[in-house]
Motif scaffolding. Structure first.
Motif, mmCIF file in Angstrom:
data_model
loop_
_atom_site.group_PDB
_atom_site.id
_atom_site.type_symbol
_atom_site.label_atom_id
_atom_site.label_comp_id
_atom_site.label_asym_id
_atom_site.label_seq_id
_atom_site.Cartn_x
_atom_site.Cartn_y
_atom_site.Cartn_z
ATOM 1 N N THR A 1 -59.708 -25.198 6.131
ATOM 2 C CA THR A 1 -59.660 -25.416 4.691
ATOM 3 C C THR A 1 -58.484 -24.655 4.079
ATOM 4 O O THR A 1 -57.814 -25.145 3.183
ATOM 5 N N THR B 1 -67.260 -24.741 5.089
ATOM 6 C CA THR B 1 -67.259 -26.156 4.758
ATOM 7 C C THR B 1 -68.542 -26.768 5.306
ATOM 8 O O THR B 1 -68.944 -26.487 6.432
ATOM 9 N N ASP C 1 -60.635 -32.873 6.018
ATOM 10 C CA ASP C 1 -60.925 -31.492 6.434
ATOM 11 C C ASP C 1 -62.394 -31.475 6.840
ATOM 12 O O ASP C 1 -63.265 -31.872 6.069
ATOM 13 N N THR C 2 -62.676 -31.065 8.057
ATOM 14 C CA THR C 2 -64.061 -31.129 8.545
ATOM 15 C C THR C 2 -64.669 -29.736 8.643
ATOM 16 O O THR C 2 -63.948 -28.746 8.729
ATOM 17 N N ASP D 1 -63.310 -27.442 -0.472
ATOM 18 C CA ASP D 1 -64.716 -27.021 -0.471
ATOM 19 C C ASP D 1 -65.243 -27.156 -1.896
ATOM 20 O O ASP D 1 -65.456 -26.169 -2.598
HETATM 21 MG MG LIG Z 1 -63.505 -25.294 5.976
#
Ligand SMILES: [Mg+2]
Ligand SMILES: Nc1nc2c(ncn2[C@@H]2O[C@H](COP(=O)(O)OP(=O)(O)OP(=O)(O)O)[C@@H](O)[C@H]2O)c(=O)[nH]1
Length: 694
Positions: A22, A63, A82-83, A52
């Motif tokens: 992130t 996240t 973004d995972t 986030d």
């Molecule tokens: Mg993250």
């Protein structure tokens, strides 16, 4: 807006928890002018990172749900997902990688290849995603990117090749040497936005030359032209980049970048790497099944002029309507178009077509093949294929792991009951690894998912987003039942007294499945069960799997072969054959010697070596089997297979065993038979519990 499909990139950012995904994405958005200020994950300003966007993510600094965004860099348009890194949210990684063309695998320069890096790498392999690696956090004490490259080679079997080397490390880390251009790069300005390129400092020139040799040697394996140029001493940057691109796309080489997202070092070069080495949508093979032609596999073309095929890979239910994330694989869609959902053949109109930027929506009018967009306000399931009605095809689905842990949730009052069912309805639609059901006997609502954190997050979200106050029970292991013997059945369902009757006979046998999945085999000859009733027979059997007769847990797959039966010209119906199958199942199931299976977790404990003995015995006490243990003098990493039932509360005991200096992660590995003695106890316990509920 760039329209050239060769300048389009779809990338997923995936890695072990806390590696800086992130944080990296925040920088990317800043440098590409998508956002105008950088906010840190858990930063002092209390704002939190853009990606986030959920309140709970900002509070916890992790996240939870993957988020999509897009930006432009050097004439290329990049869609990014973004995972989360925590294993409990692994489905988010799974669906991102299912639809992305390339990925950035982040590693921590101190932690190196960690357990979750291995899992994510496996997921990237599953969807054949080419990737580049970014060794982040080179500013941290103990940073050793060279060790991480070795681990990439040894542990993940990557042909990992450094494209950069760090200038200084730890607190002295202040730039990178680009081994392709042989320039030293520094990132100036308050947020590293100004790149200063200089000659390589003398003290690392030798190292840089050595590593460049390695790079050239690795890249030349994929290009005769480069090989010749090396002999003739006419190497140029383009030759190297082309060779590296070919190698990366074939997934036979992983370019490695180094940097520090937090300290704003090296991020732009990763973006450059995405453009240079990761595929555009036309360079990836995507297929669908043509339902009009025997489910033949057809290759989709990233051509906006062909018939449309798009896949819904994720959905979010908001109070205003559903957001359906789509990857357009072929053709194009515009606002106002009519689409068809292949599964239901239902038609719908594209009302709002949007592009996501974390929690925000930006309206657009058209999306072409290769793009990642979202529909607002349509109803469908995750995994649905959309077409414009010209083709009837379906894209293969993604891998969904089974829930391993469950919990009872009880609303405190009538109002909360209402809110809770709304919340559960939404969560189960959004997340295929999260399930909920009401137990018939106890009338309790049971939720199940991938781990304690997964369930905790949903319970918390029920309270915050839906005002549902609930009391939770103790987490329970999600056991399974499975048969071990082949047994035949022959059952007649008959109700022929008064009015319209019911009649159906079903005969055949059930046997254990080789791969844990359900298989229905039709060997009925001479129409003894008319074809139109066979799907009812299948449905009847499947309805029995939700609750096994041994301890009431779901039944894992089996193979059922139906080879005979009988129908009545008036009294047979779909309902009668569903009932006949249920009867046949009940007749045979317990004779097929069912056993109890329990989830076994792959547990990874890392901590200072002085506690190795303590950790090992804690695993042994928990019926664990240690599968590997590596030690580098200071740190020990232990891998073990441990039944989930023994892992509750492990965080607390590990903390006290190691003075809080060790960490552990775990994820589902497989189902295994519960030892005989324990199985008996379990049966007793469950019987007692269900008596208590009566
Ligand atoms: Mg993250
Ligand atoms: N020292 C240092 N810290 C970093 C760096 N990058 C990220 N961090 C910190 O590491 C922590 C985790 O960063 P995140 O960006 O949330 O990591 P993540 O990979 O997104 O984490 P999950 O999404 O929860 O898996 C935060 O406190 C960051 O400030 C870096 O390059 N150096």
């Amino acid at each position: 807006m760039v329209n050239d499909i060769h300048k389009q990139r779809n990338i997923g950012i995936s890695a072990h928890i806390d590696s800086g995904k992130t944080t990296l994405t925040e920088r990317i958005l800043y440098y590409t002018n998508k956002i105008f200020a950088i906010h840190e994950v858990k930063g002092k300003d209390g704002v939190g990172a853009t990606m986030d966007s959920m309140e709970l993510e900002r509070e916890r600094g992790i996240t939870i749900a993957s988020a999509a965004t897009h930006c432009e860099w050097n004439g290329h348009r990049i869609n990014i997902i973004d995972t989360p890194g925590h294993v409990d949210f692994t489905i988010e990684v799974e669906r991102a990688l299912r639809v992305m063309d390339g990925a950035v695998l982040i590693l921590c320069s101190v932690g190196g290849v960690q357990s979750q890096s291995i899992t994510v790498d496996r997921q990237m392999n599953r969807y054949k995603v080419p990737r580049i690696a970014f060794i982040n956090k080179c500013d941290r004490s103990g940073a050793d990117p060279y060790r991480v490259v070795d681990q990439l080679r040894m542990k993940l079997n990557h042909n990992a090749v450094l494209l950069q080397i760090p200038i200084g490390l730890e607190a002295k880390f202040h730039g990178v040497v680009d081994l392709v251009s042989m320039r030293a790069l520094y990132f100036d300005g308050p947020h590293g936005e100004e790149i200063r390129s200089e000659d390589i400092p003398d003290h690392i020139l030798k190292d840089a030359e050595e590593k460049r040799e390695e790079l050239l040697e690795a890249a030349s394996m994929f290009s005769d032209e480069l090989m010749e140029a090396i002999f003739d001493d006419t190497v140029n940057e383009d030759l190297i980049c082309n060779a590296l691109r070919t190698a990366t796309l074939s997934r036979k080489l992983t370019p490695v970048f180094v940097g520090s997202a937090y300290k704003n070092i090296g991020v732009q070069t990763v973006l450059e790497g995405v453009n240079k080495y990761l595929p555009d949508p036309t360079e990836v093979v995507n297929t669908a099944l043509d339902l009009d032609h025997n489910e033949d596999e057809v290759t989709l073309q990233s051509d906006p002029d062909l018939p449309l095929v798009a896949l819904a890979f994720k959905l979010e239910v908001t109070p205003y309507g559903q957001i359906t994330y789509l990857r357009v694989y072929q053709g194009s869609m515009s606002k106002g178009d009519n689409l068809t959902i292949t599964r239901t053949r239902k038609k719908l109109k594209v009302g709002r077509l949007i592009r996501m930027h974390a929690g925000e929506m930006e309206d657009i009018t058209k999306a072409d093949a290769g793009d990642i967009v979202a529909l607002f306000g349509v109803e469908c399931r995750s995994g649905d294929t959309f077409t414009d009605g010209e083709l009837t095809c379906s894209m293969s689905s993604m891998f969904v792991p089974e829930p391993v842990i469950s919990l009872t949730v009880k609303p405190v009052d009538k109002k909360s009951q209402n809110y809770m069912s709304k919340a559960l309805n939404r969560f189960t639609r959004e997340d295929p690894t999260f399930r909920s059901y009401v137990d018939e006997e106890s009338h309790e609502t049971i939720i199940s998912g991938m781990g304690e954190l997964h369930l905790e997050v949903y319970v918390e979200r029920m309270k915050r987003e839906f005002n549902a106050e609930v009391v939770t029970g103790i987490p329970q292991v999600a056991y399974r039942e499975a048969i071990t013997k082949m047994v035949s059945f022959d059952y007649i369902h008959k109700k022929q007294t008064g009015g319209s009757g019911q009649f159906g006979r079903v005969a055949g046998f059930m046997e254990p499945s080789d791969n844990g999945t359900y298989e229905f085999v039709n060997e009925v000859k001479g129409g003894s069960i008319p074809t139109e009733y066979l799907s009812s027979v299948d449905k009847g059997f499947q309805s029995c799997f939700t609750k096994g007769k041994l301890i009431g847990f779901p039944v894992l797959g089996m193979k059922i072969t139906v080879n005979d039966g009988k129908a009545h010209s008036v009294d047979s119906s779909e309902k009668a054959f569903v009932a006949a199958a249920i009867g046949a199942f009940r007749q045979a199931y317990l004779k097929a010697k069912p056993i109890i299976l329990e989830p076994v977790m792959k547990v990874n404990v890392e901590g200072p070596s002085e506690f190795q003995g303590n950790v090992m015995s804690s695993i042994n006490q928990r019926r664990g089997i240690i599968t590997s243990s590596t030690e580098d003098g200071v740190f020990t990493a232990i891998e073990a297979d441990v039944p989930l039932a023994e892992m509750f509360g492990y965080a607390t005991s590990l903390r006290s065993l190691t003075q809080g200096k060790a960490e552990f992660t775990m994820e589902f590995a497989r189902y295994a038979k519960v030892p005989e003695a324990l199985a008996e106890d379990l049966k007793l316990q469950i019987r007692e519990k269900s008596k208590g509920n009566r």
